[in-house]
Design an enzyme around this catalytic site. Structure first.
Site, PDB file in Angstrom:
ATOM      1  N   ARG A 226       6.482  17.056   3.180  1.00 42.48           N
ATOM      2  CA  ARG A 226       7.627  17.333   4.033  1.00 42.48           C
ATOM      3  C   ARG A 226       8.493  18.401   3.362  1.00 42.48           C
ATOM      4  O   ARG A 226       8.581  18.451   2.128  1.00 42.48           O
ATOM      5  CB  ARG A 226       8.462  16.066   4.248  1.00 42.48           C
ATOM      6  CG  ARG A 226       7.870  15.113   5.275  1.00 42.48           C
ATOM      7  CD  ARG A 226       7.894  15.691   6.683  1.00 42.48           C
ATOM      8  NE  ARG A 226       7.392  14.780   7.694  1.00 42.48           N
ATOM      9  CZ  ARG A 226       6.147  14.786   8.187  1.00 42.48           C
ATOM     10  NH1 ARG A 226       5.258  15.651   7.741  1.00 42.48           N
ATOM     11  NH2 ARG A 226       5.798  13.935   9.141  1.00 42.48           N
ATOM     12  N   HIS A 274       3.074  24.139   9.925  1.00 44.83           N
ATOM     13  CA  HIS A 274       2.929  22.682  10.026  1.00 44.83           C
ATOM     14  C   HIS A 274       1.657  22.311  10.810  1.00 44.83           C
ATOM     15  O   HIS A 274       1.720  21.632  11.845  1.00 44.83           O
ATOM     16  CB  HIS A 274       4.159  22.031  10.668  1.00 44.83           C
ATOM     17  CG  HIS A 274       4.278  20.572  10.329  1.00 44.83           C
ATOM     18  ND1 HIS A 274       5.470  19.943  10.111  1.00 44.83           N
ATOM     19  CD2 HIS A 274       3.323  19.608  10.177  1.00 44.83           C
ATOM     20  CE1 HIS A 274       5.268  18.668   9.837  1.00 44.83           C
ATOM     21  NE2 HIS A 274       3.958  18.437   9.876  1.00 44.83           N
TER      22      HIS A 274
HETATM   23  P1  NAP Z   1       0.515   7.250   2.297  1.00 45.86           P
HETATM   24  O1  NAP Z   1      -0.880   6.776   2.397  1.00 45.86           O
HETATM   25  O2  NAP Z   1       1.624   6.273   2.451  1.00 45.86           O
HETATM   26  O3  NAP Z   1       0.659   7.970   0.879  1.00 45.86           O
HETATM   27  C1  NAP Z   1       1.902   8.319   0.340  1.00 45.86           C
HETATM   28  C2  NAP Z   1       1.724   8.478  -1.152  1.00 45.86           C
HETATM   29  O4  NAP Z   1       2.983   8.877  -1.731  1.00 45.86           O
HETATM   30  C3  NAP Z   1       1.322   7.169  -1.826  1.00 45.86           C
HETATM   31  O5  NAP Z   1       0.399   7.431  -2.851  1.00 45.86           O
HETATM   32  C4  NAP Z   1       2.636   6.678  -2.420  1.00 45.86           C
HETATM   33  O6  NAP Z   1       2.473   5.846  -3.556  1.00 45.86           O
HETATM   34  C5  NAP Z   1       3.258   7.999  -2.808  1.00 45.86           C
HETATM   35  N1  NAP Z   1       4.701   7.877  -2.999  1.00 45.86           N
HETATM   36  C6  NAP Z   1       5.638   7.543  -2.076  1.00 45.86           C
HETATM   37  N2  NAP Z   1       6.859   7.510  -2.652  1.00 45.86           N
HETATM   38  C7  NAP Z   1       6.670   7.810  -3.948  1.00 45.86           C
HETATM   39  C8  NAP Z   1       7.541   7.914  -5.059  1.00 45.86           C
HETATM   40  N3  NAP Z   1       8.864   7.707  -4.948  1.00 45.86           N
HETATM   41  N4  NAP Z   1       7.010   8.234  -6.270  1.00 45.86           N
HETATM   42  C9  NAP Z   1       5.681   8.436  -6.393  1.00 45.86           C
HETATM   43  N5  NAP Z   1       4.791   8.357  -5.376  1.00 45.86           N
HETATM   44  C10 NAP Z   1       5.299   8.056  -4.171  1.00 45.86           C
HETATM   45  O7  NAP Z   1       0.802   8.417   3.350  1.00 45.86           O
HETATM   46  P2  NAP Z   1      -0.234   9.517   3.877  1.00 45.86           P
HETATM   47  O8  NAP Z   1      -0.834   9.046   5.142  1.00 45.86           O
HETATM   48  O9  NAP Z   1      -1.103   9.945   2.752  1.00 45.86           O
HETATM   49  O10 NAP Z   1       0.795  10.690   4.286  1.00 45.86           O
HETATM   50  C11 NAP Z   1       1.628  11.269   3.303  1.00 45.86           C
HETATM   51  C12 NAP Z   1       2.612  12.238   3.947  1.00 45.86           C
HETATM   52  O11 NAP Z   1       1.950  13.432   4.335  1.00 45.86           O
HETATM   53  C13 NAP Z   1       3.263  11.761   5.240  1.00 45.86           C
HETATM   54  O12 NAP Z   1       4.316  10.862   5.015  1.00 45.86           O
HETATM   55  C14 NAP Z   1       3.753  13.067   5.839  1.00 45.86           C
HETATM   56  O13 NAP Z   1       5.035  13.358   5.313  1.00 45.86           O
HETATM   57  C15 NAP Z   1       2.752  14.087   5.308  1.00 45.86           C
HETATM   58  N6  NAP Z   1       1.861  14.608   6.356  1.00 45.86           N
HETATM   59  C16 NAP Z   1       1.871  15.944   6.631  1.00 45.86           C
HETATM   60  C17 NAP Z   1       1.016  16.458   7.588  1.00 45.86           C
HETATM   61  C18 NAP Z   1       0.972  17.928   7.859  1.00 45.86           C
HETATM   62  O14 NAP Z   1       0.321  18.327   8.844  1.00 45.86           O
HETATM   63  N7  NAP Z   1       1.589  18.741   7.051  1.00 45.86           N
HETATM   64  C19 NAP Z   1       0.159  15.602   8.281  1.00 45.86           C
HETATM   65  C20 NAP Z   1       0.176  14.249   8.005  1.00 45.86           C
HETATM   66  C21 NAP Z   1       1.035  13.754   7.026  1.00 45.86           C
HETATM   67  P3  NAP Z   1       1.717   4.418  -3.427  1.00 45.86           P
HETATM   68  O15 NAP Z   1       0.255   4.776  -3.301  1.00 45.86           O
HETATM   69  O16 NAP Z   1       2.022   3.735  -4.692  1.00 45.86           O
HETATM   70  O17 NAP Z   1       2.251   3.748  -2.202  1.00 45.86           O
HETATM   71  C1  GLV Z   2       2.512  15.371  10.449  1.00 37.98           C
HETATM   72  O1  GLV Z   2       3.264  16.020   9.794  1.00 37.98           O
HETATM   73  C2  GLV Z   2       2.398  13.961  10.338  1.00 37.98           C
HETATM   74  O2  GLV Z   2       3.328  13.313   9.809  1.00 37.98           O
HETATM   75  O3  GLV Z   2       1.357  13.418  10.777  1.00 37.98           O
END
Ligand code: NAP
Ligand code: GLV
Length: 311
Positions: A226, A274
């Site tokens: 983000r 994005h």
């Molecule tokens: P997820 O499975 O919840 O993974 C989030 C990761 O961040 C986990 O490893 C979590 O640790 C870690 N984390 C969270 N807070 C933290 C902190 N304070 N210190 C250290 N590590 C921390 O989520 P995801 O599905 O992979 O998605 C991640 C993010 O990608 C989304 O929230 C969104 O913002 C972004 N995203 C972007 C796009 C795009 O098109 N650009 C698309 C989809 C998502 P733990 O493993 O210990 O819980």
């Molecule tokens: C895109 O940014 C998502 O959160 O899936």
């Protein structure tokens, strides 16, 4: 009834058409359909719902976010916190994010931005970098579902991979670090930092001048988490001083990125709008339909938002 709040009437209709095929017993309606009675709504699939809107539905059983991030829902102080909130989790989201991260890391490794600028001016800028992927450790901040999906793709290209998360974990093919106490060790060996963190109070502006200074000189940054994870001015200063060699950015504080933003024309920055991981609607509808079927059969919902963690 399932209500869909997404941008664009045609897109909402496409969602409803997918659900008509996948969940024939559940009526799916665009949020602005005239025949919606609030007490009939049991599920909502949303992106940026207006503040107060979700609180209207007294029989809501689950909220589905159109994306993996949910801050566009939890920013509304009136969102119904007693209702389970599901983060988007189709397999295709992982595949696409893995592709984006692999592309960004290869672009940085092979000076793609320099060559694009040279091509625009018809310049034959012959240069061959010293490093191969084997020499460049990729450090993924946020080794969750999407970070984990990127690991085998990066490994397949030869990159050593490390990950940093909130809680300790074991991920095949990656050296894992966790928590603030292990962050410096993670950064010290990271040549390409990939941020895939959610937007939470703890991750807000986490990538700042102090953190960037802990990366080795010549490191690069990819942000597909983000915009709020990053201090943009600190990134630009580190690029301009030569401490960082490049950046690939997909997410920004303001989207669309305003035309006057200096990132657009920075010679060391690649901007994408994005698009890192936007799975096809059909695939996301399958994920939502599968979750609703499981939930109705008494099984747990997947990929739930945890209010105590903030993601
Ligand atoms: P997820 O499975 O919840 O993974 C989030 C990761 O961040 C986990 O490893 C979590 O640790 C870690 N984390 C969270 N807070 C933290 C902190 N304070 N210190 C250290 N590590 C921390 O989520 P995801 O599905 O992979 O998605 C991640 C993010 O990608 C989304 O929230 C969104 O913002 C972004 N995203 C972007 C796009 C795009 O098109 N650009 C698309 C989809 C998502 P733990 O493993 O210990 O819980
Ligand atoms: C895109 O940014 C998502 O959160 O899936």
């Amino acid at each position: 009834m399932l209500v869909v709040k997404a941008a664009g009437a045609e897109i909402r209709q496409e969602w409803c058409d997918h659900f008509a095929g996948l969940l024939p017993d559940l009526a799916a309606r665009s949020f602005d359909a005239p025949d919606i009675r609030d007490e009939e709504v049991t599920y909502a699939l949303v992106w940026e719902p207006d503040p107060g809107w979700l609180a209207r539905f007294p029989k809501l059983r689950a909220i589905f976010s159109l994306g993996a991030g949910v801050e566009h829902i939890t920013a509304d102080p009136t969102w119904p916190r007693h209702v389970p909130l599901v983060r988007m989790g189709s397999e295709e989201t992982g595949q696409r994010m893995g592709e984006y991260v692999a592309w960004a890391c290869l672009s940085l490794l092979r000076d793609a931005r320099d060559f694009a600028l040279a091509q625009a001016e018809r310049r034959w800028d012959y240069k061959v970098g010293d490093a191969t992927a084997q020499d460049v450790q990729v450090g993924i901040m946020g080794m969750g579902r999407l970070g984990g999906a990127a690991v085998p793709m990066l490994r397949g290209l030869g990159f050593p991979v490390a990950g940093w998360s909130r809680s300790p974990k074991v991920v095949e093919g990656a050296i894992c670090f966790a928590g603030p106490e292990e962050l410096d060790a993670f950064l010290a060996e990271t040549r390409i930092l990939v941020c895939l963190l959610p937007a939470t109070p703890e991750t807000e502006r986490i990538v700042d001048a102090a953190l960037l200074a802990k990366l080795p000189r010549g490191a690069a940054v990819v942000n597909a988490g983000r915009g709020s994870n990053l201090v943009t001015a600190d990134l630009i200063a580190a690029l301009d001083s030569g401490h960082l060699s490049g950046a690939v950015l997909d997410v920004f504080d303001r989207e669309p990125l305003p035309a006057e933003n200096p990132l657009w024309s920075h010679p060391k920055v690649t901007v994408t709008p994005h698009v890192a991981s936007i799975a096809r609607r059909r695939e996301r509808a399958r994920f939502v339909a599968g979750a609703i079927r499981d939930f109705e059969a008494g099984r747990p919902l997947p990929n739930l938002y945890h209010p105590d963690r903030g993601y």
